[in-house]
Motif scaffolding. Structure first.
Motif, PDB file in Angstrom:
ATOM      1  N   LEU A 108       0.831  -1.200   0.000  1.00 59.66           N
ATOM      2  CA  LEU A 108       0.000   0.000   0.000  1.00 59.66           C
ATOM      3  C   LEU A 108       0.868   1.253   0.000  1.00 59.66           C
ATOM      4  O   LEU A 108       2.017   1.221   0.449  1.00 59.66           O
ATOM      5  CB  LEU A 108      -0.917   0.017   1.226  1.00 59.66           C
ATOM      6  N   GLN A 109       0.277   2.335  -0.470  1.00 61.69           N
ATOM      7  CA  GLN A 109       0.979   3.615  -0.500  1.00 61.69           C
ATOM      8  C   GLN A 109       1.401   4.036   0.910  1.00 61.69           C
ATOM      9  O   GLN A 109       0.614   3.901   1.843  1.00 61.69           O
ATOM     10  CB  GLN A 109       0.037   4.674  -1.054  1.00 61.69           C
ATOM     11  N   ALA A 111       3.659   2.687   2.769  1.00 66.83           N
ATOM     12  CA  ALA A 111       4.276   1.615   3.567  1.00 66.83           C
ATOM     13  C   ALA A 111       5.797   1.695   3.496  1.00 66.83           C
ATOM     14  O   ALA A 111       6.497   1.222   4.392  1.00 66.83           O
ATOM     15  CB  ALA A 111       3.799   0.254   3.075  1.00 66.83           C
ATOM     16  N   THR A 115      11.032   3.364  -1.218  1.00 62.07           N
ATOM     17  CA  THR A 115      12.271   3.433  -0.430  1.00 62.07           C
ATOM     18  C   THR A 115      12.901   2.044  -0.316  1.00 62.07           C
ATOM     19  O   THR A 115      14.117   1.882  -0.457  1.00 62.07           O
ATOM     20  CB  THR A 115      11.959   3.953   1.000  1.00 62.07           C
ATOM     21  N   THR A 251       8.586  -2.606   7.372  1.00 57.13           N
ATOM     22  CA  THR A 251       9.320  -1.341   7.450  1.00 57.13           C
ATOM     23  C   THR A 251       9.023  -0.636   8.775  1.00 57.13           C
ATOM     24  O   THR A 251       8.077  -1.000   9.486  1.00 57.13           O
ATOM     25  CB  THR A 251       8.892  -0.393   6.315  1.00 57.13           C
ATOM     26  N   GLU A 254      12.171   0.050  13.440  1.00 54.84           N
ATOM     27  CA  GLU A 254      12.968   0.705  14.497  1.00 54.84           C
ATOM     28  C   GLU A 254      12.080   1.556  15.413  1.00 54.84           C
ATOM     29  O   GLU A 254      12.433   1.796  16.569  1.00 54.84           O
ATOM     30  CB  GLU A 254      14.100   1.546  13.878  1.00 54.84           C
ATOM     31  N   GLY A 279      14.842   2.237   9.221  1.00 52.85           N
ATOM     32  CA  GLY A 279      15.182   3.655   9.151  1.00 52.85           C
ATOM     33  C   GLY A 279      14.924   4.176   7.750  1.00 52.85           C
ATOM     34  O   GLY A 279      14.652   3.399   6.831  1.00 52.85           O
ATOM     35  N   GLU A 280      14.996   5.498   7.605  1.00 52.36           N
ATOM     36  CA  GLU A 280      14.694   6.095   6.307  1.00 52.36           C
ATOM     37  C   GLU A 280      15.860   5.987   5.319  1.00 52.36           C
ATOM     38  O   GLU A 280      15.669   6.043   4.117  1.00 52.36           O
ATOM     39  CB  GLU A 280      14.298   7.560   6.501  1.00 52.36           C
TER      40      GLU A 280
HETATM   41  P1  GDP Z   1       5.519   4.051  -0.705  1.00 50.12           P
HETATM   42  O1  GDP Z   1       4.375   4.980  -0.897  1.00 50.12           O
HETATM   43  O2  GDP Z   1       5.102   2.743  -0.148  1.00 50.12           O
HETATM   44  O3  GDP Z   1       6.390   3.888  -1.919  1.00 50.12           O
HETATM   45  O4  GDP Z   1       6.400   4.683   0.455  1.00 50.12           O
HETATM   46  P2  GDP Z   1       7.748   5.538   0.441  1.00 50.12           P
HETATM   47  O5  GDP Z   1       8.892   4.704   0.002  1.00 50.12           O
HETATM   48  O6  GDP Z   1       7.513   6.804  -0.279  1.00 50.12           O
HETATM   49  O7  GDP Z   1       7.943   5.782   2.004  1.00 50.12           O
HETATM   50  C1  GDP Z   1       6.989   6.461   2.792  1.00 50.12           C
HETATM   51  C2  GDP Z   1       7.705   7.073   3.986  1.00 50.12           C
HETATM   52  O8  GDP Z   1       8.167   6.048   4.844  1.00 50.12           O
HETATM   53  C3  GDP Z   1       8.929   7.883   3.605  1.00 50.12           C
HETATM   54  O9  GDP Z   1       8.979   9.025   4.399  1.00 50.12           O
HETATM   55  C4  GDP Z   1      10.088   6.946   3.925  1.00 50.12           C
HETATM   56  O10 GDP Z   1      11.278   7.634   4.236  1.00 50.12           O
HETATM   57  C5  GDP Z   1       9.529   6.229   5.125  1.00 50.12           C
HETATM   58  N1  GDP Z   1      10.159   4.915   5.367  1.00 50.12           N
HETATM   59  C6  GDP Z   1      10.287   3.866   4.543  1.00 50.12           C
HETATM   60  N2  GDP Z   1      10.895   2.828   5.157  1.00 50.12           N
HETATM   61  C7  GDP Z   1      11.155   3.232   6.415  1.00 50.12           C
HETATM   62  C8  GDP Z   1      11.753   2.622   7.584  1.00 50.12           C
HETATM   63  O11 GDP Z   1      12.175   1.456   7.583  1.00 50.12           O
HETATM   64  N3  GDP Z   1      11.817   3.391   8.713  1.00 50.12           N
HETATM   65  C9  GDP Z   1      11.345   4.673   8.754  1.00 50.12           C
HETATM   66  N4  GDP Z   1      11.444   5.342   9.885  1.00 50.12           N
HETATM   67  N5  GDP Z   1      10.767   5.264   7.708  1.00 50.12           N
HETATM   68  C10 GDP Z   1      10.680   4.564   6.557  1.00 50.12           C
END
Ligand code: GDP
Length: 299
Positions: A108-109, A111, A115, A251, A254, A279-280
């Motif tokens: 899902l968006q 999640a 990243t 994800t 932490e 983490g990010e």
């Molecule tokens: P998508 O919509 O599923 O593609 O999600 P994104 O990749 O855009 O990530 C959404 C948000 O979650 C971003 O701000 C990322 O930096 C954050 N994020 C992704 N993985 C992690 C993680 O393992 N830990 C933390 N704290 N943030 C994460």
């Protein structure tokens, strides 16, 4: 990571370890506390019930009760069962002997899918593999931009064919093109960053099923936000029933004090956790080891 749960377990187990003599009564009391700790951690209630029953049965067994250190033995039983609940052995990735290995990422968006595509690409690159990222959400230019930016940071190629109002057939073709490019240009791994939605809906599921049927990925990895606990588990169940996944990446682990998804997603869906996002940053990806996680929880 899982701090609240770990603290509770530590207290319960300290009492057990300290007891020279264990009776069925104090095991029953400890099991009550374990049950509560797991429910408070947002673990699926059926999984909790099975877990407590199994541990309780083993703990009052002869081997434990007649040992010199029954308290320690019970802790060992809890460790074994936690490890088993999270999948037992470490789950590997299915790499193809005829490259490229195709990894389809779904979720899902929000999640953390895009990243995590970057993190996984970096993981493979560090093993000396050539990776191609494919932007498979052509209707959302922002998604493609995000992947392109990750690709630049990591110096990894990104295949992108944005198209406003793309149909399901277009999305399938874009994925096929990406995989073909991976084959033609000698990439070792192709990672597909498929589209996400805010909720599980028929259109998304239909599209993912069509992409999967067309490109026959070696892995379908579901990205789920550990902070959402049982919602993540329910979502994973739906994805697995409708699309079929081969593994899960949790994800934001932490920041997850409770641990409900980490503990029960495997047992509920039958699919292994393969990685944790912690983490990010792009290096914040860990292979998931059920035994290490069990040790971490028990302190
Ligand atoms: P998508 O919509 O599923 O593609 O999600 P994104 O990749 O855009 O990530 C959404 C948000 O979650 C971003 O701000 C990322 O930096 C954050 N994020 C992704 N993985 C992690 C993680 O393992 N830990 C933390 N704290 N943030 C994460």
């Amino acid at each position: 990571m899982l701090d609240a749960l770990s603290e509770k377990f530590e207290k319960i187990l300290k009492k057990l370890r300290g007891s020279g003599v264990l009776t069925e009564q104090n095991i029953a009391e400890a099991m009550k506390e374990v049950r509560l700790a797991l429910l408070e951690a947002d673990v699926n209630f059926k999984i909790v019930k099975d877990f407590v029953e199994r541990v309780g049965k083993k703990a009052v067994g002869q081997e434990v009760m007649q040992s010199l250190t029954p308290g320690h033995q019970v802790v060992k039983v809890v460790w074994d069962e936690l490890r088993a609940m999270m999948g037992g052995e470490k789950a590997g990735l299915a790499l193809s002997s005829a490259p490229p290995t195709v990894v389809m990422m779904v979720g899902l968006q929000g999640a953390g899918k895009t990243t995590t595509c970057g993190k996984l690409a970096r993981f493979f690159k560090q093993q000396g593999r050539r990776v191609l990222l494919v932007a498979a959400d052509p209707r959302r230019p922002a998604a493609g931009d995000q992947l392109a930016s990750l690709g630049r940071d990591l110096q990894i190629d990104v295949h992108r064919q944005d198209q406003a109002g793309a149909s399901q057939t277009d999305v399938v073709r874009i994925c096929q093109d990406g995989v073909r490019r991976g084959t033609d240009q000698g990439f070792d791994v192709v990672v597909l960053d498929t589209g996400g939605r805010l909720h599980v809906d028929d259109e998304l599921m239909g599209e993912l099923v069509a992409v999967k049927a067309a490109v026959k990925p070696h892995e379908v990895l579901l990205v789920a936000d550990a902070m959402t606990g049982q919602d993540a588990v329910n979502m994973a169940t739906q994805f697995h029933e409708r699309v079929g996944v081969t593994g899960i990446i949790l994800t934001k682990v932490e920041g997850d004090a409770r641990g409900g998804a980490v503990l029960s997603i495997r047992a509920v869906t039958g699919q292994p956790i393969k990685f944790l996002g912690v983490g990010e940053k792009l290096d914040a990806l860990e292979l998931f080891h059920p035994d290490r996680m069990a040790s971490r929880i028990l302190g």
